[in-house]
Design a protein around this motif. Structure first.
Motif, mmCIF file in Angstrom:
data_model
loop_
_atom_site.group_PDB
_atom_site.id
_atom_site.type_symbol
_atom_site.label_atom_id
_atom_site.label_comp_id
_atom_site.label_asym_id
_atom_site.label_seq_id
_atom_site.Cartn_x
_atom_site.Cartn_y
_atom_site.Cartn_z
ATOM 1 N N GLU A 113 0.838 -1.203 0.000
ATOM 2 C CA GLU A 113 0.000 0.000 0.000
ATOM 3 C C GLU A 113 0.871 1.251 0.000
ATOM 4 O OE1 GLU A 113 -3.677 0.312 2.320
ATOM 5 O OE2 GLU A 113 -3.279 -1.753 2.960
ATOM 6 N N THR A 114 1.999 1.188 0.690
ATOM 7 C CA THR A 114 2.918 2.340 0.734
ATOM 8 C C THR A 114 3.460 2.657 -0.649
ATOM 9 O OG1 THR A 114 3.517 1.785 3.006
ATOM 10 C CG2 THR A 114 5.023 3.235 1.805
ATOM 11 N N GLN A 115 3.789 1.634 -1.418
ATOM 12 C CA GLN A 115 4.294 1.868 -2.770
ATOM 13 C C GLN A 115 3.234 2.541 -3.636
ATOM 14 O OE1 GLN A 115 5.433 -2.272 -3.326
ATOM 15 N NE2 GLN A 115 7.546 -1.638 -3.760
ATOM 16 N N VAL A 116 1.994 2.113 -3.500
ATOM 17 C CA VAL A 116 0.901 2.714 -4.265
ATOM 18 C C VAL A 116 0.682 4.148 -3.804
ATOM 19 C CG1 VAL A 116 -1.580 2.598 -4.738
ATOM 20 C CG2 VAL A 116 -0.199 0.508 -4.766
ATOM 21 N N LYS A 117 0.691 4.368 -2.491
ATOM 22 C CA LYS A 117 0.487 5.712 -1.936
ATOM 23 C C LYS A 117 1.558 6.678 -2.448
ATOM 24 C CE LYS A 117 2.064 6.888 2.036
ATOM 25 N NZ LYS A 117 2.396 7.059 3.445
ATOM 26 N N VAL A 118 2.808 6.259 -2.388
ATOM 27 C CA VAL A 118 3.913 7.122 -2.830
ATOM 28 C C VAL A 118 3.850 7.353 -4.335
ATOM 29 C CG1 VAL A 118 6.434 7.264 -3.040
ATOM 30 C CG2 VAL A 118 5.391 6.553 -0.879
ATOM 31 N N TRP A 119 3.473 6.331 -5.110
ATOM 32 C CA TRP A 119 3.335 6.523 -6.554
ATOM 33 C C TRP A 119 2.296 7.611 -6.842
ATOM 34 C CZ3 TRP A 119 -0.270 6.618 -10.366
ATOM 35 C CH2 TRP A 119 0.202 6.636 -11.675
ATOM 36 N N PHE A 120 1.154 7.566 -6.150
ATOM 37 C CA PHE A 120 0.113 8.575 -6.362
ATOM 38 C C PHE A 120 0.587 9.963 -5.930
ATOM 39 C CE2 PHE A 120 -2.759 5.256 -7.470
ATOM 40 C CZ PHE A 120 -3.805 5.866 -8.140
ATOM 41 N N GLN A 121 1.329 10.050 -4.835
ATOM 42 C CA GLN A 121 1.876 11.350 -4.414
ATOM 43 C C GLN A 121 2.782 11.919 -5.499
ATOM 44 O OE1 GLN A 121 3.874 10.255 -0.794
ATOM 45 N NE2 GLN A 121 2.137 10.816 0.498
ATOM 46 N N ASN A 122 3.682 11.084 -5.992
ATOM 47 C CA ASN A 122 4.611 11.530 -7.032
ATOM 48 C C ASN A 122 3.880 11.880 -8.328
ATOM 49 O OD1 ASN A 122 6.779 11.168 -5.301
ATOM 50 N ND2 ASN A 122 7.222 9.107 -6.046
#
Length: 133
Positions: free
Chosen positions: A76-85
């Protein structure tokens, strides 16, 4: 270590009298840093799915993020950070489309409007907010 003498600068003394190097404390002590995270290399199919999800909604949270992460074999963290970026990239692209002058005018317009109110100036005259005079 001799009693009454200070330990060498690269060591720390523990209550039991055993010495530990500062390097060891930095690596294993209570304030040790986490090792540097390895950059995630997304596959083309993962990127395609992430981009499609971004087109529908720029923010993905809760069960939707959990489901997306699971289906892509990501955390979930990888998805969250991808969306932030991706949101940051989207905002940067929007600014570039508007042109370089619009950003400067946006930043200065708030202060110009306050100045006009304070000095009772009409908004009929344009003021160049990009000059350094």
């Amino acid at each position: 270590m001799v009693p009454g003498r200070c330990p060498p600068p690269d060591t720390a003394v523990l209550p039991a009298g055993s010495e530990v190097s500062q390097e060891s404390l930095l690596l294993h002590g209570p304030f040790a840093r986490k090792p540097k995270r390895i950059r995630t290399a997304f596959s083309p199919s993962q990127l395609l799915r992430l981009e499609r999800a971004f087109e529908k909604n720029h923010y993905v949270v809760g069960a939707e993020r959990k489901q997306l992460a699971s289906s892509l074999s990501l955390s979930e963290t990888q998805v969250k950070v991808w969306f932030q970026n991706r949101r940051t990239k989207y905002k940067r692209q929007k600014l570039e489309e508007e042109g370089p002058d619009s950003e400067q005018k946006k930043k200065g317009s708030h202060h110009i409007n306050r100045w006009r109110l304070a000095t009772k100036q009409s908004s009929g005259e344009d003021i160049d907010v990009t000059s350094n005079d």
